[in-house]
Design a protein around this motif. Sequence first.
Motif, PDB file in Angstrom:
ATOM      1  N   TYR A 167      -5.587   3.988  -2.810  1.00 14.42           N
ATOM      2  CA  TYR A 167      -5.895   5.529  -2.797  1.00 14.42           C
ATOM      3  C   TYR A 167      -6.941   5.740  -1.441  1.00 14.42           C
ATOM      4  N   ASN A 168      -6.454   6.702  -1.147  1.00 13.19           N
ATOM      5  CA  ASN A 168      -7.548   7.284   0.612  1.00 13.19           C
ATOM      6  C   ASN A 168      -8.770   7.863  -0.058  1.00 13.19           C
ATOM      7  N   ARG A 218       3.327  11.486   3.583  1.00 16.59           N
ATOM      8  CA  ARG A 218       3.841  11.374   1.759  1.00 16.59           C
ATOM      9  C   ARG A 218       5.070  10.618   2.114  1.00 16.59           C
ATOM     10  N   TYR A 226       7.421   9.288  -0.830  1.00 19.45           N
ATOM     11  CA  TYR A 226       8.058   9.151  -2.989  1.00 19.45           C
ATOM     12  C   TYR A 226       8.899   8.197  -3.175  1.00 19.45           C
ATOM     13  N   LYS A 248      -3.821  12.162   5.549  1.00 21.68           N
ATOM     14  CA  LYS A 248      -3.432  11.538   4.296  1.00 21.68           C
ATOM     15  C   LYS A 248      -2.717  10.590   3.978  1.00 21.68           C
ATOM     16  N   LYS A 269      -0.236   9.212   0.944  1.00 22.18           N
ATOM     17  CA  LYS A 269      -0.141   9.784  -0.119  1.00 22.18           C
ATOM     18  C   LYS A 269       1.173   8.952  -0.540  1.00 22.18           C
ATOM     19  N   LYS A 298       3.693   8.305  -3.723  1.00 27.82           N
ATOM     20  CA  LYS A 298       3.858   9.051  -5.361  1.00 27.82           C
ATOM     21  C   LYS A 298       5.025   8.516  -6.128  1.00 27.82           C
TER      22      LYS A 298
END
Length: 345
Positions: A4-5, A56, A58, A106, A108, A110
């Motif tokens: 995680y960040n 980001r 996914y 960031k 991320k 997910k």
Amino acid sequence: MQLYNKLSAKERATLIDEAGDERFTLSFYQYAHIGNPELFRNHLFIAWDDMDVLGRIYVAKEGINAQLSVPATNFNTFKSFLDGIPFLKDVRLNIAIEQDNKSFLKLKVKVRNKIVADGLNDATFDVTNKGVHVDAKTFNSLIEDQDTVLVDMRNHYESEIGHFKNAVTPDVDTFRDSLDIIEDDLKNHKEDKKLVMYCTGGIRCEKASAYFKHKGFKNVFQLEGGIIEYARQIEQQKLENKFMGKNFVFDHRRGERISEDIISNCHQCGNPCDTHVNCANEACHLLFIQCESCASQMENCCSQECVEITHLPYEEQKKLRSGKGNSNKIFKKGRSEKLKFQNKA
């Protein structure tokens, strides 16, 4: 093991400024059958965090969708890493037309049910059975054919600021909304028309091409690499640009200019404008189009009500937001009744 960040966006921005190094903003996607998305997600985070990759991403059982910022000095390492993953070897990387070292602050990664939400629950639908990919030159020829129907697979707030000439632009809030509308509108032309689709980088129109093939359409095409790659090819090959306005992008830039045309209006005064902003009131955060004059007059807010809230002490603003989740209404993206010239459904 860090998954995680640890840094805030503000801290990361400061580090980027201090480093002064060039970064590349890029995106890629790939539909594939991933057996354990969670394990794959962790593998990506560990490797990319070490390379100072931000963005980001996914991951789902149907594939991966990524928008990233990669340090220029680590680009070759990043590319080699992708090539070491069989289904990502030589994957097309869409390099942004306009670069910004702070496009992402960031990392991320997910896990989602799907990389493109479609609302479908059909086990017989194979997302990898896609339509025919076409380059910019072939695309330009296809859309001049009278037997072609050109469809924009993006949402209303994207096509509002830019789209191809003569494209059908469904007035929808989500990708899933567009599928049934398009199928119903073209149900009598499944065999006699060429269905040509486009989107930002290709991921949505690729799924749509597979879906419409699944629904019986015989001649299905998609613009390979989407608007991002189209803009690159017309520049490199000196082709005619058939795109008008800006290409909406999902990072801090919010848009890349493809032509000088301004085809939309400020949602507050109605003057020509294609600059998307978020309301300065954190409890609102509405995405809408605002010109410089209105931004100054309205203090970067969407309404006088929001202006008044931003004048309150910060702790009082926090109390007003307390216990109130960000409902979908907040992100209606230009449809708010607060806006005089909003894009109405």
